[in-house]
Design a protein around this motif. Structure first.
Motif, PDB file in Angstrom:
ATOM      1  N   ASP A 173     -14.455  -6.653  -2.535  1.00  0.00           N
ATOM      2  CA  ASP A 173     -15.203  -5.604  -2.257  1.00  0.00           C
ATOM      3  C   ASP A 173     -15.561  -4.685  -3.527  1.00  0.00           C
ATOM      4  OD1 ASP A 173     -15.041  -6.622   0.282  1.00  0.00           O
ATOM      5  OD2 ASP A 173     -13.510  -5.182   0.828  1.00  0.00           O
ATOM      6  N   GLY A 174     -14.575  -4.808  -4.562  1.00  0.00           N
ATOM      7  CA  GLY A 174     -14.954  -4.132  -5.744  1.00  0.00           C
ATOM      8  C   GLY A 174     -14.200  -2.579  -5.443  1.00  0.00           C
ATOM      9  N   LEU A 175     -13.560  -2.490  -4.385  1.00  0.00           N
ATOM     10  CA  LEU A 175     -13.177  -1.018  -3.947  1.00  0.00           C
ATOM     11  C   LEU A 175     -12.085  -1.185  -2.998  1.00  0.00           C
ATOM     12  CD1 LEU A 175     -13.532   2.212  -4.230  1.00  0.00           C
ATOM     13  CD2 LEU A 175     -15.053   1.806  -1.978  1.00  0.00           C
ATOM     14  N   TRP A 176     -10.896  -0.303  -3.304  1.00  0.00           N
ATOM     15  CA  TRP A 176      -9.890  -0.243  -2.306  1.00  0.00           C
ATOM     16  C   TRP A 176      -9.253   1.260  -2.219  1.00  0.00           C
ATOM     17  CZ3 TRP A 176      -4.369   0.203  -4.257  1.00  0.00           C
ATOM     18  CH2 TRP A 176      -3.525   0.391  -3.436  1.00  0.00           C
ATOM     19  N   HIS A 177      -8.822   1.797  -1.208  1.00  0.00           N
ATOM     20  CA  HIS A 177      -8.683   3.137  -0.884  1.00  0.00           C
ATOM     21  C   HIS A 177      -7.226   3.033  -0.939  1.00  0.00           C
ATOM     22  CE1 HIS A 177     -12.788   3.490   0.451  1.00  0.00           C
ATOM     23  NE2 HIS A 177     -12.640   4.694  -0.272  1.00  0.00           N
ATOM     24  N   ARG A 178      -6.591   3.672  -1.809  1.00  0.00           N
ATOM     25  CA  ARG A 178      -5.007   3.663  -2.183  1.00  0.00           C
ATOM     26  C   ARG A 178      -4.653   5.133  -1.490  1.00  0.00           C
ATOM     27  NH1 ARG A 178      -1.845   4.449  -7.963  1.00  0.00           N
ATOM     28  NH2 ARG A 178       0.090   3.876  -7.115  1.00  0.00           N
ATOM     29  N   PRO A 179      -3.743   4.751  -0.594  1.00  0.00           N
ATOM     30  CA  PRO A 179      -3.047   6.083  -0.200  1.00  0.00           C
ATOM     31  C   PRO A 179      -2.397   6.854  -1.001  1.00  0.00           C
ATOM     32  CG  PRO A 179      -2.549   4.044   1.270  1.00  0.00           C
ATOM     33  CD  PRO A 179      -2.992   3.641  -0.011  1.00  0.00           C
ATOM     34  N   ILE A 189     -10.046   3.331  -5.628  1.00  0.00           N
ATOM     35  CA  ILE A 189      -9.867   2.547  -6.746  1.00  0.00           C
ATOM     36  C   ILE A 189     -10.721   1.298  -6.864  1.00  0.00           C
ATOM     37  CG2 ILE A 189      -8.007   1.033  -7.979  1.00  0.00           C
ATOM     38  CD1 ILE A 189      -7.098   4.011  -7.439  1.00  0.00           C
ATOM     39  N   THR A 190     -11.460   1.453  -8.047  1.00  0.00           N
ATOM     40  CA  THR A 190     -12.354   0.265  -8.082  1.00  0.00           C
ATOM     41  C   THR A 190     -11.895  -0.778  -8.970  1.00  0.00           C
ATOM     42  OG1 THR A 190     -13.444   1.283 -10.263  1.00  0.00           O
ATOM     43  CG2 THR A 190     -14.295   2.061  -7.956  1.00  0.00           C
ATOM     44  N   LEU A 191     -12.232  -2.092  -8.639  1.00  0.00           N
ATOM     45  CA  LEU A 191     -11.864  -3.279  -9.743  1.00  0.00           C
ATOM     46  C   LEU A 191     -12.667  -2.907 -11.094  1.00  0.00           C
ATOM     47  CD1 LEU A 191     -10.907  -5.890  -9.775  1.00  0.00           C
ATOM     48  CD2 LEU A 191     -13.217  -7.067  -9.347  1.00  0.00           C
ATOM     49  N   ASN A 192     -13.640  -2.039 -11.218  1.00  0.00           N
ATOM     50  CA  ASN A 192     -14.093  -1.998 -12.484  1.00  0.00           C
ATOM     51  C   ASN A 192     -13.131  -0.962 -13.237  1.00  0.00           C
ATOM     52  OD1 ASN A 192     -16.169  -1.927 -14.708  1.00  0.00           O
ATOM     53  ND2 ASN A 192     -16.913  -0.155 -13.989  1.00  0.00           N
ATOM     54  N   LEU A 193     -12.395  -0.087 -12.495  1.00  0.00           N
ATOM     55  CA  LEU A 193     -11.701   0.795 -13.602  1.00  0.00           C
ATOM     56  C   LEU A 193     -10.628   0.011 -13.956  1.00  0.00           C
ATOM     57  CD1 LEU A 193      -9.998   3.705 -13.648  1.00  0.00           C
ATOM     58  CD2 LEU A 193      -8.996   3.168 -11.633  1.00  0.00           C
ATOM     59  N   ILE A 194      -9.780  -1.067 -13.197  1.00  0.00           N
ATOM     60  CA  ILE A 194      -8.992  -1.878 -13.542  1.00  0.00           C
ATOM     61  C   ILE A 194      -9.323  -2.796 -14.541  1.00  0.00           C
ATOM     62  CG2 ILE A 194      -7.158  -3.802 -12.754  1.00  0.00           C
ATOM     63  CD1 ILE A 194      -7.127  -2.176 -10.046  1.00  0.00           C
ATOM     64  N   THR A 195     -10.450  -3.481 -14.514  1.00  0.00           N
ATOM     65  CA  THR A 195     -10.702  -4.542 -15.471  1.00  0.00           C
ATOM     66  C   THR A 195     -11.383  -3.894 -16.775  1.00  0.00           C
ATOM     67  OG1 THR A 195     -13.044  -4.514 -14.366  1.00  0.00           O
ATOM     68  CG2 THR A 195     -11.607  -6.276 -13.736  1.00  0.00           C
ATOM     69  N   GLU A 196     -11.906  -2.679 -16.681  1.00  0.00           N
ATOM     70  CA  GLU A 196     -12.258  -2.050 -17.920  1.00  0.00           C
ATOM     71  C   GLU A 196     -11.398  -1.248 -18.822  1.00  0.00           C
ATOM     72  OE1 GLU A 196     -13.888   0.986 -20.727  1.00  0.00           O
ATOM     73  OE2 GLU A 196     -12.374   1.302 -19.067  1.00  0.00           O
ATOM     74  N   ALA A 197     -10.254  -0.948 -18.041  1.00  0.00           N
ATOM     75  CA  ALA A 197      -9.125  -0.478 -18.628  1.00  0.00           C
ATOM     76  C   ALA A 197      -8.090  -1.584 -19.576  1.00  0.00           C
ATOM     77  CB  ALA A 197      -8.007   0.116 -17.527  1.00  0.00           C
TER      78      ALA A 197
END
Length: 279
Positions: A173-179, A189-197
């Protein structure tokens, strides 16, 4: 210590960062130094989903008032008073904003105070500035004060610890809502945040920052383990790096005694010889 009451601050100035379709307005509050004060200015780098109105940021600003120092605070895009979708944010995007604000709003020696994710941004900013040392006018680093710094958190503290089903959700989905226990709702939290980092990871090699470093870390921090701070110190130059562990401290480190430690660290690095000499 006098705190500014919520809503009593003047509206921020908005500076444009980026060009074309990537241009975005960034909310900034820049306080000039007193005319007779030559001490280093301060610039605040906030944390993930945080803003410049938080307790620590306001305490830094008040300390600047009390000591006649210049002080710059701003909100990353998608945070606080800076508009834009939070889900567009990446470490590289927020770093570019920090670099632009530093270049446009700071002059002379500066102490950078980075909290949580802001500690990671501060290290990246310092590394960039250190690489330019000797050929740069304008502003330079007098010191770093890092509060519960979270370098590489997207990889080391998040991705590596996520259950496989959450990883699958992010990939699909490219997105996960983290509690989160810091906000009413979950953090997107986006997949792009993690991969770009992964383009900005710092803990895999030596980090040349070119200035004194003070680190404050709570031992009871549920988000950034104290061992993470040890891993960071091992990557910094051995000279003039001090790690302070607060035995009963949490992640926020915003109690009066924690604020006092942070302000003492700012005063200490401000008094360092590097705060006046730009080599």
């Amino acid at each position: 210590m006098t705190e500014t009451t919520p809503g009593s601050e003047a509206p921020p100035v908005f500076l444009t960062v980026g060009t074309g379709e990537d241009a975005r307005p960034i909310a900034v509050r820049a306080r000039p130094a007193s005319p007779d004060n030559a001490g280093p200015g301060l610039i605040w780098l906030g944390g993930f989903m945080s803003d410049m109105g938080g307790t620590k940021a306001r305490a830094v600003d008040q300390w600047a008032v009390d000591h006649g120092r210049a002080c710059v605070r701003f909100d990353y895009s998608g945070h606080g008073e800076s508009p834009g979708p939070f889900t567009d944010g990446t470490i590289g995007r927020w770093l570019a904003e920090a670099e632009a604000i530093f270049a446009q709003c700071c002059q002379g020696p500066q102490v950078v105070i980075g909290s949580s994710m802001g500690g990671w941004i501060a290290l990246l900013l310092a590394r960039t500035l250190a690489a330019r040392a000797g050929g740069r006018d304008g502003a330079w680093l007098a010191g770093l004060v890092l509060v519960a710094p979270a370098p590489d958190f997207t990889e080391e503290l998040m991705w590596k610890n996520l259950p496989q089903d959450v990883k699958d959700t992010l990939v699909r989905d490219g997105l996960w809502h983290r509690p989160s226990h810091y906000a009413e709702g979950p953090y997107p939290i986006t997949l792009n945040l993690i991969t770009e980092a992964r383009n900005h990871l710092v803990l895999g090699s030596s980090i040349q920052v070119g200035c004194p470093v003070r680190i404050l870390q709570g031992v009871q921090d549920p988000d950034v383990p104290w061992q993470h701070a040890f891993a960071l110190t091992s990557r910094l130059p051995a000279d003039d790096v001090v790690l302070t562990l607060v035995q009963d401290g949490d992640h926020r480190l915003s109690r009066p005694q924690d604020i006092a430690r942070m302000l003492a660290a700012i005063a200490e690095v401000s008094a360092s010889p590097s705060s006046a000499d730009h080599s």
